[in-house]
Design a protein around this motif. Structure first.
Motif, mmCIF file in Angstrom:
data_model
loop_
_atom_site.group_PDB
_atom_site.id
_atom_site.type_symbol
_atom_site.label_atom_id
_atom_site.label_comp_id
_atom_site.label_asym_id
_atom_site.label_seq_id
_atom_site.Cartn_x
_atom_site.Cartn_y
_atom_site.Cartn_z
ATOM 1 N N GLY A 36 0.787 -1.213 0.000
ATOM 2 C CA GLY A 36 0.000 0.000 0.000
ATOM 3 C C GLY A 36 0.821 1.266 0.000
ATOM 4 N N ASN A 37 0.416 2.177 0.897
ATOM 5 C CA ASN A 37 0.883 3.552 0.805
ATOM 6 C C ASN A 37 2.350 3.729 1.173
ATOM 7 O OD1 ASN A 37 -1.749 3.807 0.260
ATOM 8 N ND2 ASN A 37 -2.297 4.718 2.233
ATOM 9 N N ARG A 38 2.772 4.986 1.043
ATOM 10 C CA ARG A 38 4.148 5.327 1.393
ATOM 11 C C ARG A 38 4.353 5.161 2.894
ATOM 12 N NH1 ARG A 38 4.732 11.238 -0.879
ATOM 13 N NH2 ARG A 38 6.893 11.000 -0.295
ATOM 14 N N GLU B 223 -4.256 10.231 0.374
ATOM 15 C CA GLU B 223 -4.227 11.445 -0.453
ATOM 16 C C GLU B 223 -2.852 12.092 -0.431
ATOM 17 O OE1 GLU B 223 -6.817 12.325 -2.278
ATOM 18 O OE2 GLU B 223 -7.919 10.595 -1.486
ATOM 19 N N GLU B 224 -2.423 12.548 -1.604
ATOM 20 C CA GLU B 224 -1.100 13.140 -1.671
ATOM 21 C C GLU B 224 -1.020 14.441 -0.874
ATOM 22 O OE1 GLU B 224 0.552 13.052 -5.661
ATOM 23 O OE2 GLU B 224 2.207 14.292 -4.937
ATOM 24 N N ILE B 225 -2.116 15.193 -0.853
ATOM 25 C CA ILE B 225 -2.123 16.452 -0.093
ATOM 26 C C ILE B 225 -1.885 16.173 1.381
ATOM 27 C CG2 ILE B 225 -3.485 18.519 0.471
ATOM 28 C CD1 ILE B 225 -5.160 17.856 -2.086
ATOM 29 N N GLN C 203 -0.458 13.532 2.632
ATOM 30 C CA GLN C 203 0.922 13.042 2.801
ATOM 31 C C GLN C 203 1.877 14.213 2.958
ATOM 32 O OE1 GLN C 203 1.861 10.579 -0.538
ATOM 33 N NE2 GLN C 203 0.444 8.951 0.082
ATOM 34 N N ASN C 204 1.734 15.203 2.037
ATOM 35 C CA ASN C 204 2.636 16.344 2.081
ATOM 36 C C ASN C 204 2.475 17.142 3.367
ATOM 37 O OD1 ASN C 204 3.801 15.712 -0.312
ATOM 38 N ND2 ASN C 204 2.385 16.960 -1.532
ATOM 39 N N ARG C 205 1.242 17.214 3.841
ATOM 40 C CA ARG C 205 1.001 17.946 5.080
ATOM 41 C C ARG C 205 1.795 17.297 6.236
ATOM 42 N NH1 ARG C 205 -5.009 18.365 6.781
ATOM 43 N NH2 ARG C 205 -5.357 18.434 4.539
ATOM 44 N N VAL C 206 1.725 15.974 6.273
ATOM 45 C CA VAL C 206 2.447 15.251 7.335
ATOM 46 C C VAL C 206 3.955 15.478 7.205
ATOM 47 C CG1 VAL C 206 3.076 12.951 8.151
ATOM 48 C CG2 VAL C 206 0.684 13.477 7.620
ATOM 49 N N LEU C 207 4.464 15.339 5.986
ATOM 50 C CA LEU C 207 5.907 15.483 5.767
ATOM 51 C C LEU C 207 6.362 16.898 6.135
ATOM 52 C CD1 LEU C 207 6.348 13.484 2.426
ATOM 53 C CD2 LEU C 207 6.792 12.717 4.768
ATOM 54 N N ASN C 208 5.547 17.895 5.765
ATOM 55 C CA ASN C 208 5.898 19.277 6.098
ATOM 56 C C ASN C 208 5.914 19.496 7.608
ATOM 57 O OD1 ASN C 208 6.469 20.335 3.630
ATOM 58 N ND2 ASN C 208 4.313 20.780 3.170
#
Lengths: 221, 340
Positions: free
Chosen positions: B260-262, B314-316, B318-323
Motif C-alpha cells: 500500500g501507501n508510502r 491522499e497526496e495532499i 501526505q505532504n502535510r504530514v511530511l511538512n
C-alpha cells in the motif's frame, strides 16, 4: 604333545620375546613417528609453519613405506638389520624392520590425533603471540594427549601383530612358536594356546590404553 | 582523547583469498581509525568480511594489500618475532571461547603469561587477580568442560587480559550466549574498558550488541566499509542501505509485508521522545496514520526510539504530514527503497 616343563618354559620365553619386540619397537617407532607426525601437521599448507612441498614429499615416503607388505620389508631390510642388530636371526633382528614398518604408521596415527585439536585453540594461542614451537609443546601435544594414548594402544597392538609374523625368519616370540609347532608340526592345540595368549596380551594393551586416555582426559566431567 | 593518535589505523587494507574457484575479495580498501580508549563496533551480516577484518588487526590473517598501524607502528614492516610481541599487547576473545580443554581455569589464564615467559609465581598471582575481576576465583581449579558458556567467556576474557593488553578484540564474543549472559558479558567488557582503559573492538552481527556498549561503529558490507560514525548518529540517520537494514532489523520485514501507501521511518532521541510527537502531528494535520512498527532502545544510556508509519492515501495529506515533521525538526525518511 605333552605339557612338560620344557613346553611351558618355551611359552614363557615366547611371551617375553613378544613383549620385548613389541615394546622396544613401539618405543623407537614413536621416537621417530611423533616428530614425523608433528612435521606432517605443522608443515601442512594450512599448518602453523607451512612448508607444503616438504610435507608432501614426506607424506609420499610414508605412504610408500606403508604400502610395502611387512613380510617383504622384513627381507628387504636384512642388510640394515645386520648393521644395526648384528644378526638377522632372533627377536633382536626383528626390531629394525618392525621400527621401519611401524614408524610411518605411527606418524599417521599421531597426525590424526593432532588433527583433532580444535583449530580455534591454536588460533587463540597465535593471538597471544605464541611461536610455532610453543604451540607444538604447549597446545598440540597436551591437547592431543588423550587421543595420542588411544592411538598408542592401536599402534602397539598393530606392532604386536606384525611381530607375530617374524616367525617366518626365525624371529622368536609367540608367532614363531605358532608357526613352528602349530603350523609346520600340526600341533593345533599349541597353535590355539599361542593365539589365546596373543589375544590376552592385545586385550590388556588395548584396555590399558583406553583407560589411561580416559583418566587423562579433562573434557570428561 | 581526540588529540592523541589512534591506537589502530587500517590503511587501504585488502585481503584476497585464493581458492580453487578463483580469488575471492574478502576485504577491499578498508580505511579505519580506532581511537585509544573507545569501544569500537564492527557490524555486518555473515560473509561481509568482519571476521577477516578483526584477524587482520592482529595479523592472524596477513592482508594482501595495505597496512595496519598499531600505535603508529606498521605491522607489515615488523619481523614475525616483533609481530608476536605486538600480539601480546592485543588480547582476543572468540565466539567459541577457545579455552585449552586439558588445562584448568587457572592454567588457562596463566597460558599467555607462560608464552610471554613470565615467572610462574608472578603469573599465578596475576591470574588470580584477573579471575577475581571476572568473578570466577572459586572456580580456579575447574576444567572448561565443567563451566557454562558465560563462565567460559569470562575465563577467556581473564586470559586475554593477562598480558595487560592495550586493546581487546572480541570476535562475536556473545553470539553463542543467551540474552542474559550476553548482557552480563557486555557489562564486563564495558567495565574493563572504563576501569582499565583498554580499547575494545567488538565484532558482531547483532545491532543490539553495538547499541549496548559501542561508542562508534563501522558497518561493513560486501568487503567494504559502508559507513562509520557515532552509534547514536547512525541510529537516527543511517546513510547506507545496509545501515538501515541493520537498524530496523526484523521489524522492517514485518512492516514491508503490509503493502500500500508510502511509509516513513521516524527516529527520536532522548529529547524528542519526551514530546508526544505523533499525537501532535495527528492533531495538527488532522489525518489518520497507521503505526506499523514502534520501539525504544537504549543506546549508550540514552533512550532512542524508532517508528514506522504508513502515510494517508491522499497526496495532499501526505505532504502535510511530511511538512509538519520537517518544521518540527523530527528525523524521518522514506522506507520505500529498502527492498529487503
Amino acid at each position: 604333545m605333552t605339557f612338560d616343563a620344557a613346553t611351558i618354559a618355551m611359552l614363557k620365553l615366547g611371551v617375553w620375546e613378544t613383549l620385548f619386540m613389541t615394546f622396544t619397537s613401539s618405543f623407537f617407532a614413536y621416537l621417530i613417528g611423533i616428530p614425523l607426525g608433528i612435521i606432517l601437521i605443522v608443515m601442512d599448507k594450512d599448518g602453523i609453519y607451512p612448508v607444503p612441498w616438504l610435507q608432501r614429499i614426506l607424506g609420499l615416503i610414508i605412504n610408500l613405506l606403508r604400502s610395502v607388505p611387512f613380510i617383504i620389508l622384513l627381507i628387504m631390510v636384512m642388510p640394515i638389520t645386520k648393521i644395526i642388530a648384528g644378526t638377522t636371526l632372533g627377536a633382536k633382528a626383528v626390531i629394525p624392520p618392525l621400527v621401519i614398518a611401524s614408524a610411518p604408521y605411527v606418524a599417521r596415527v599421531v597426525e590424526s590425533s593432532f588433527k583433532e585439536v580444535d583449530a580455534g585453540v591454536i588460533e587463540a594461542a597465535k593471538s597471544m603471540g605464541a611461536s610455532a614451537m610453543q604451540i607444538i609443546l604447549k597446545v598440540l601435544l597436551p591437547e592431543a594427549k588423550p587421543s595420542l594414548l588411544v592411538g598408542a594402544a592401536l599402534s602397539v597392538t598393530t606392532i604386536l601383530a606384525y611381530s607375530a609374523m617374524s616367525g617366518f625368519v626365525g624371529g622368536g616370540g609367540l608367532g614363531d612358536i605358532a608357526i613352528k609347532y602349530g603350523y609346520y608340526r600340526y600341533q593345533t592345540v599349541m597353535m590355539f594356546i599361542t593365539v589365546a595368549i596373543l589375544v590376552i596380551i592385545v586385550q590388556v594393551i588395548q584396555e590399558a590404553g583406553m583407560k589411561l586416555s580416559r583418566m587423562s582426559d579433562k573434557r570428561i566431567k | 582523547m581526540q588529540s592523541e593518535e589512534p591506537i589502530i589505523q587500517l590503511v587501504g587494507l585488502g585481503k584476497e583469498f585464493f581458492t580453487s574457484n578463483g580469488p575471492i575479495k574478502a576485504l577491499d580498501d578498508i580505511n579505519l581509525s580506532i581511537e585509544r580508549g573507545e569501544i569500537f563496533g564492527i557490524i555486518g551480516l555473515s560473509g561481509a568480511g568482519k571476521s577477516t577484518l578483526v584477524r587482520c588487526i592482529n595479523y592472524l590473517e596477513v592482508p594482501t594489500s595495505g597496512d595496519v598501524l598499531f600505535e603508529n607502528q606498521s605491522l607489515a614492516a615488523m619481523s614475525s618475532r616483533k609481530q608476536r610481541l605486538a600480539r601480546q599487547s592485543m588480547g582476543m576473545i572468540f565466539q567459541q571461547f577457545n579455552l585449552l580443554a586439558q588445562r584448568n581455569v587457572l592454567q588457562n589464564v596463566c597460558f599467555p603469561l607462560e608464552i610471554a615467559n613470565v615467572p610462574k609465581k608472578e603469573a599465578v598471582k596475576r591470574a588470580m587477580e584477573l579471575l577475581e575481576l571476572v568473578g570466577l576465583k572459586e572456580r580456579a581449579k575447574a576444567y572448561p568442560s565443567q563451566l557454562s558458556g558465560g563462565q567460559k567467556q569470562r575465563v577467556a576474557i581473564a586470559r586475554a587480559l593477562a598480558t595487560n593488553p592495550k586493546i581487546l578484540l572480541c570476535d562475536e564474543a556473545t553470539s553463542a550466549l543467551d540474552p542474559n549472559t550476553t548482557k552480563s558479558i557486555l557489562g564486563l567488557l564495558k567495565e574493563i574498558n572504563k576501569n582499565m582503559g583498554v580499547t575494545v573492538v567488538v565484532i558482531t552481527h547483532e545491532m543490539s550488541v553495538i547499541e549496548a556498549i559501542c561508542d562508534r561503529v563501522a558497518i561493513i558490507d560486501q568487503s567494504h566499509i559502508a559507513e562509520v560514525g557515532c552509534v547514536a548518529d547512525i541510529f537516527s540517520e543511517p546513510k547506507s542501505k545496509i545501515g538501515r537494514q541493520l537498524i530496523l532489523g526484523d521489524a522492517a520485514e514485518q512492516a514491508m509485508r503490509f503493502g500500500g501507501n508510502r511509509r516513513i521511518r521516524i527516529s527520536f532521541d532522548g529529547r524528542s521522545s519526551f514530546e508526544p510527537v505523533l499525537s501532535n502531528m495527528i492533531l495538527a494535520c488532522k489525518v489518520p496514520v497507521n503505526i506499523m512498527h514502534a520501539e525504544t532502545r537504549d543506546i549508550g544510556g540514552t533512550a532512542m526510539g524508532q517508528m514506522v508509519i504508513q502515510l494517508p492515501e491522499e497526496e495532499i495529506d501526505q505532504n502535510r504530514v511530511l511538512n509538519y515533521l520537517k518544521t518540527a525538526k523530527i528525523n524521518f525518511e522514506e522506507v520505500k527503497d529498502y527492498d529487503l
